[in-house]
Design a protein around this motif. Sequence first.
Motif, PDB file in Angstrom:
ATOM      1  N   ASN A 144       0.830  -1.208   0.000  1.00 48.79           N
ATOM      2  CA  ASN A 144       0.000   0.000   0.000  1.00 48.79           C
ATOM      3  C   ASN A 144       0.862   1.256   0.000  1.00 48.79           C
ATOM      4  OD1 ASN A 144      -2.345  -1.530   0.056  1.00 48.79           O
ATOM      5  ND2 ASN A 144      -2.493  -1.497   2.280  1.00 48.79           N
ATOM      6  N   ALA A 145       1.957   1.235   0.749  1.00 52.77           N
ATOM      7  CA  ALA A 145       2.853   2.393   0.790  1.00 52.77           C
ATOM      8  C   ALA A 145       3.486   2.638  -0.576  1.00 52.77           C
ATOM      9  CB  ALA A 145       3.928   2.183   1.855  1.00 52.77           C
ATOM     10  N   GLU A 146       3.930   1.573  -1.256  1.00 48.86           N
ATOM     11  CA  GLU A 146       4.533   1.742  -2.576  1.00 48.86           C
ATOM     12  C   GLU A 146       3.518   2.263  -3.585  1.00 48.86           C
ATOM     13  OE1 GLU A 146       6.196  -2.009  -3.545  1.00 48.86           O
ATOM     14  OE2 GLU A 146       7.923  -1.814  -2.181  1.00 48.86           O
ATOM     15  N   ASP A 147       2.291   1.734  -3.531  1.00 47.65           N
ATOM     16  CA  ASP A 147       1.256   2.206  -4.455  1.00 47.65           C
ATOM     17  C   ASP A 147       0.915   3.667  -4.189  1.00 47.65           C
ATOM     18  OD1 ASP A 147       1.221  -0.324  -5.506  1.00 47.65           O
ATOM     19  OD2 ASP A 147      -0.532  -0.982  -4.365  1.00 47.65           O
ATOM     20  N   THR A 148       0.806   4.037  -2.917  1.00 48.73           N
ATOM     21  CA  THR A 148       0.503   5.426  -2.570  1.00 48.73           C
ATOM     22  C   THR A 148       1.615   6.354  -3.037  1.00 48.73           C
ATOM     23  OG1 THR A 148      -0.735   4.687  -0.618  1.00 48.73           O
ATOM     24  CG2 THR A 148      -0.031   6.986  -0.672  1.00 48.73           C
ATOM     25  N   TYR A 149       2.864   5.928  -2.885  1.00 46.26           N
ATOM     26  CA  TYR A 149       4.001   6.761  -3.322  1.00 46.26           C
ATOM     27  C   TYR A 149       3.982   6.954  -4.836  1.00 46.26           C
ATOM     28  CZ  TYR A 149       8.801   8.374  -3.914  1.00 46.26           C
ATOM     29  OH  TYR A 149       9.908   9.105  -4.260  1.00 46.26           O
ATOM     30  N   ARG A 150       3.692   5.900  -5.581  1.00 42.70           N
ATOM     31  CA  ARG A 150       3.685   6.018  -7.046  1.00 42.70           C
ATOM     32  C   ARG A 150       2.519   6.866  -7.529  1.00 42.70           C
ATOM     33  NH1 ARG A 150       4.904   0.338  -6.555  1.00 42.70           N
ATOM     34  NH2 ARG A 150       7.091  -0.073  -7.105  1.00 42.70           N
ATOM     35  N   ILE A 151       1.360   6.699  -6.908  1.00 42.63           N
ATOM     36  CA  ILE A 151       0.189   7.456  -7.349  1.00 42.63           C
ATOM     37  C   ILE A 151       0.354   8.938  -7.056  1.00 42.63           C
ATOM     38  CG2 ILE A 151      -2.276   7.811  -6.946  1.00 42.63           C
ATOM     39  CD1 ILE A 151      -2.499   4.797  -6.462  1.00 42.63           C
ATOM     40  N   ASN A 152       0.820   9.268  -5.853  1.00 47.41           N
ATOM     41  CA  ASN A 152       0.950  10.662  -5.434  1.00 47.41           C
ATOM     42  C   ASN A 152       2.302  11.273  -5.767  1.00 47.41           C
ATOM     43  OD1 ASN A 152      -1.621  10.500  -4.293  1.00 47.41           O
ATOM     44  ND2 ASN A 152      -0.819   9.801  -2.336  1.00 47.41           N
TER      45      ASN A 152
END
Length: 254
Positions: A56-64
């Motif tokens: 979830n942290a990696e996905d949030t970093y890539r999206i934002n």
Amino acid sequence: MMSFLQTGKALYVLAAICLAGIFTRLAAGSFYKRLIKESTNLALTKNKCLRALRQNAEDTYRINQGMSNTRVYLERQMYGMRMMGMSVRGLDNLSGQLTLLCFLAGGAAAFMSYWYRSDNYYIVLYGTVGILSGMLTMLFDYGINLDSRKQQLMTCLQDYMENVMLPRMAREGTGDHVAAVAEEERREPTPVRSLARERRGAGRRGLEQTAASREKIKETIKNADAQNSGENWLQDLNPDQKRVLGELLKEFIS
């Protein structure tokens, strides 16, 4: 109710509440201990909760395209961690509620013994057991110290994210951007060179056509001069020769 109080069955209820409070604290403490141990390297962890948190942290970093406040993000993710079908925060709250229930159940049993005119022995017994069972759960609470373990887990996760995971993802993002730019730069010169070659070829063909037109005009004029030596040689040309001469002049002018 009198038989329930005088046979000592209420003591079993108080003991069950006390053991439930101790068990929930031990379970929550063990859960935090495993998470702290696995949080040293989230890339190799086998814990489902930590793997989900990392993804979830990696996905949030890539999206934002970044993460400004990792502490708040981790606290929010901690609410979703579950154990035995309950969230860790809910398990912690349950242990505190069971401590209060020990005091309340002991006091209620002592009051009911007084209300039904039981011996003072039962009043003192239930009141004392309620107080001791509640204090025993509090003793385990201070020994396990769930708040301290939670803060330790938060510190470990924040350290890994800010000092290991996020810098690595930033480097990977920079590398991908540089590779994309380099690939685009390699692709751009090809159509430019092709266009330049096409323009140069078109220019040469135009010069060749112009030169050929000039040669045809010169040849026609030369033939006309050979056939007609007078000043008005154009008037002596036949219609076909005039037509060819006009077409050649149009091509030369255009």
